[in-house]
Each structure stands twice: as structure tokens, then as C-alpha cells.
Design an enzyme around this catalytic site. Structure first.
Site, mmCIF file in Angstrom:
data_model
loop_
_atom_site.group_PDB
_atom_site.id
_atom_site.type_symbol
_atom_site.label_atom_id
_atom_site.label_comp_id
_atom_site.label_asym_id
_atom_site.label_seq_id
_atom_site.Cartn_x
_atom_site.Cartn_y
_atom_site.Cartn_z
ATOM 1 N N TYR A 31 0.799 -1.062 -0.135
ATOM 2 C CA TYR A 31 -0.005 0.056 -0.037
ATOM 3 C C TYR A 31 0.880 1.368 -0.146
ATOM 4 C CZ TYR A 31 0.894 1.218 4.748
ATOM 5 O OH TYR A 31 1.503 1.336 6.119
ATOM 6 N N ARG A 50 7.763 4.014 -4.628
ATOM 7 C CA ARG A 50 7.917 3.332 -3.709
ATOM 8 C C ARG A 50 6.781 2.019 -3.754
ATOM 9 N NH1 ARG A 50 7.508 5.859 2.175
ATOM 10 N NH2 ARG A 50 5.217 5.739 1.479
ATOM 11 N N ARG A 98 -2.271 -20.809 -0.955
ATOM 12 C CA ARG A 98 -1.199 -20.593 -0.556
ATOM 13 C C ARG A 98 -0.169 -21.291 -1.468
ATOM 14 N NH1 ARG A 98 -0.014 -23.583 4.734
ATOM 15 N NH2 ARG A 98 0.160 -25.222 3.290
ATOM 16 N N LYS A 147 6.673 -1.644 1.645
ATOM 17 C CA LYS A 147 5.563 -1.177 2.418
ATOM 18 C C LYS A 147 4.338 -2.191 2.343
ATOM 19 C CE LYS A 147 3.506 3.425 3.220
ATOM 20 N NZ LYS A 147 3.308 3.217 4.681
ATOM 21 N N GLU A 180 12.776 2.922 13.617
ATOM 22 C CA GLU A 180 11.934 3.747 13.370
ATOM 23 C C GLU A 180 10.885 3.588 14.062
ATOM 24 O OE1 GLU A 180 10.290 3.162 9.376
ATOM 25 O OE2 GLU A 180 10.579 0.988 9.545
HETATM 26 N N1 PMP Z 1 8.006 4.018 8.822
HETATM 27 C C1 PMP Z 1 6.777 3.291 8.909
HETATM 28 C C2 PMP Z 1 7.021 1.743 9.311
HETATM 29 C C3 PMP Z 1 5.540 3.826 8.466
HETATM 30 O O1 PMP Z 1 4.509 2.820 8.273
HETATM 31 C C4 PMP Z 1 5.589 5.068 7.936
HETATM 32 C C5 PMP Z 1 3.984 5.791 7.423
HETATM 33 N N2 PMP Z 1 3.612 5.090 6.041
HETATM 34 C C6 PMP Z 1 6.460 5.879 7.794
HETATM 35 C C7 PMP Z 1 7.707 5.287 8.205
HETATM 36 C C8 PMP Z 1 6.613 7.271 7.121
HETATM 37 O O2 PMP Z 1 6.679 7.122 5.907
HETATM 38 P P1 PMP Z 1 6.022 8.217 4.936
HETATM 39 O O3 PMP Z 1 6.621 9.504 5.248
HETATM 40 O O4 PMP Z 1 6.116 7.850 3.689
HETATM 41 O O5 PMP Z 1 4.644 8.510 5.081
#
Ligand code: PMP
Length: 288
Positions: A31, A50, A98, A147, A180
Site C-alpha cells: 500500500y 515506492r 497458498r 510497504k 523507526e
Molecule cells: N515508517 C513506517 C513503518 C511507516 O508505516 C510510515 C508511514 N507510512 C513511515 C515510516 C513514514 O513514511 P512516509 O513519510 O512515507 O509516510
């Protein structure tokens, strides 16, 4: 609200996918969350790049083509009569069991909701963040560069943070290095005034906001370091910031229960948010 689903526009209540969709069954899905400001999707190219990177890392077959997502987002804004929104592009591998390994037709969905940032007072006050015990998934297991809509790792981290009374949980990577937030990227200003952020090699999502903030900070004359650090680095930080599409640049004014800096938003956090917001309007390449 009206959503986009597989080539058409449907009311939210009618936007349904198969229970055999692998996104539903296995979280086999990716997503992007993207905002529109004043009727214009922002940083569209970065999000699209991305999305394709995520698809490639998971071996999604997009050879059938990517719908014109910019046109879809504009149409969603028009049909829903809003300008400031948060849209979510979701692509699943498609339906299948699967043991199926090829021959999928991806499912494309774009949802939309009205979006407004937090009030300015909240940016002044900042948020609380804590270190959580849940580690960020390792690059060799589930690469955080993907993502993926499988957000279990992030959900566990956020749950733990909320249990501890914080708005965000910061995760370490499997080697104990700062990685993060559950849904945000991490920055801090060290005692020498250098803006620091974990490098991509640590195993983090390459945040679109993170990248914009790095470039904006350098343009403002700040020294920026992308490297590795343990959690103790945050204890002596002058400022701690979190970045994301939704939060923009939000200061962390309480870290693990202790006050950070003055306890209010620092000047670097304020400056970087302003510079980021200016880019929403300067990002004219998206009109091409
Ligand atoms: N890290 C993670 C794990 C996230 O889910 C997000 C939000 N999408 C971010 C960082 C920030 O990414 P962005 O600046 O592209 O929204």
C-alpha cells in the site's frame, strides 16, 4: 465516500474484495498512503516509485499494467467533493491459494477519507514516544523497505506504546540499533546540533517525508547524518522528531517519560515542518 475498485468507482459499502484474495488471507498486499492538499496529490512520483519497489521486492506481477493512479485520485477528489484528503492505494497479489505461485491478477483499490493535520497547539506541545520491546522486522526476514499491508509488527509496537501512555513506539532493529517508529521515521538533533536519522541500511521504511526532510534540512544549512546509533543517543538529544505523511514533522517532547529539551517544540522541528509544508505547493512536477 466513493472508492476506486478494480476499474470502477463504487460507494464505500459496496467496495468489497473476495475472501479468497491473498491480501485478506495472507496479508499478501502492499500500500501507499498519500495526501492531497488543496485538491492535489502530493509527492505522487515518490509514492508511485515506492509502490513499484514494494511490488518488485515481493514479486508482484504488474505486467498487466498499473492504472493511472493520478487520474484516479483526482477523480476520487472530484466525486467526493473534498480537497484535503488521505488516500490509500492498496494492491494485493490477487486471489489464489497458498500453493499457487503464478498466474495472479492483482487487485487494485484506492480508498479516500477527509484529512486535516493536528491543531497547531499539539505541534507546539509535541507527543510522547517510548522505546518498545518489539523489534523492527529484520531485512532478511521481512524487509522493512516493503510497504506491506501486513502491519502486524507495527501494530504490536503501537499497542505497546499506547499501553505505556505514548503516541508512538520507537523500534530497534534486530541488532539493537535505533530503527523507526511504528508508523513514522525518527530524527534527532544531537548535542552538536547535527540532525541525525537511522540510515536505510538499518532496515527501515524509506519514508517519503524522511527524504523530503533530509533534503530540506540540508538546504537550510543543517548538517544531516544518516548512520547508526543505539537508543542511548536519544537521551542526550536536544530535539527528537517523527516524520510521516500524516504527522508531517512532529516533535517528541517526552522520551521514555523524560522531558526532551525545553519540553516544547524545538526550533528545528518548527523550521522543518514549515519547509516541508512549503513543498506541498512547490511540487509542481506532479502537474506534468
Ligand atoms: N515508517 C513506517 C513503518 C511507516 O508505516 C510510515 C508511514 N507510512 C513511515 C515510516 C513514514 O513514511 P512516509 O513519510 O512515507 O509516510
Amino acid at each position: 465516500m466513493i472508492f476506486y475498485l478494480q476499474g470502477g468507482y463504487v460507494p464505500q459499502e459496496e467496495a468489497r474484495v473476495s475472501v479468497l484474495d491473498r491480501g485478506f488471507l495472507f496479508g499478501d498486499s502492499i500500500y501507499e498512503a498519500i495526501r492531497s492538499v488543496d485538491g492535489k496529490p502530493v509527492f505522487y512520483r515518490d509514492h508511485l516509485a515506492r509502490l513499484h519497489h514494494s511490488a518488485e521486492l515481493l514479486g508482484f506481477d504488474l505486467t498487466g499494467g498499473t492504472p493511472d493512479l493520478r487520474a484516479i485520485m483526482r477523480e476520487l477528489l472530484r466525486r467526493n467533493g473534498i480537497e484535503d484528503s488521505r488516500m490509500r492505494i492498496v494492491v494485493t497479489r490477487g486471489t489464489g491459494g497458498r500453493d499457487q505461485i503464478s498466474g495472479f491478477t492483482p487487485t487494485w483499490v484506492v480508498t479516500i477519507e477527509p484529512f486535516a493535520t493536528l491543531p497547531d497547539e499539539e505541534y507546539e506541545r509535541g507527543v510522547a514516544a517510548v522505546l518498545v520491546s518489539v523489534a523492527r522486522t529484520g531485512v532478511a526476514s521481512l524487509n522493512p523497505e516493503i510497504k506491506s499491508s501486513n502491519l502486524l509488527n507495527n501494530i504490536l509496537a503501537r499497542q505497546e506504546a499506547v499501553r505505556k501512555g505514548a503516541a508512538e513506539g520507537v523500534m530497534l532493529n534486530p541488532d539493537g540499533l535505533l530503527a523507526e517508529g511504528a508508523y513514522s521515521n525518527l530524527f534527532w538533533v544531537d548535542a552538536a546540533g547535527i540532525l541525525r536519522t537511522p540510515s536505510l541500511e538499518v532496515g527501515i521504511l524509506p519514508g517519503v517525508t524522511r527524504q523530503k526532510v533530509i533534503v530540506a534540512a540540508r538546504a537550510a544549512g543543517l548538517a544531516v547524518a544518516e548512520d547508526t546509533a543505539g537508543p542511548e543517543a536519544l537521551e542526550s538529544a536536544r530535539e527528537i522528531l517523527l516524520t510521516s505523511t500524516s504527522w508531517e514533522v512532529i516533535p517528541v517532547t517526552r522520551w521514555n517519560g523524560a522531558v526532551v529539551g525545553s519540553g516544547r517544540r524545538g526550533e528545528i522541528a518548527a523550521m522543518l515542518r514549515d519547509r516541508l509544508r512549503a513543498l506541498y505547493h512547490e511540487d509542481e512536477e506532479d502537474d506534468a
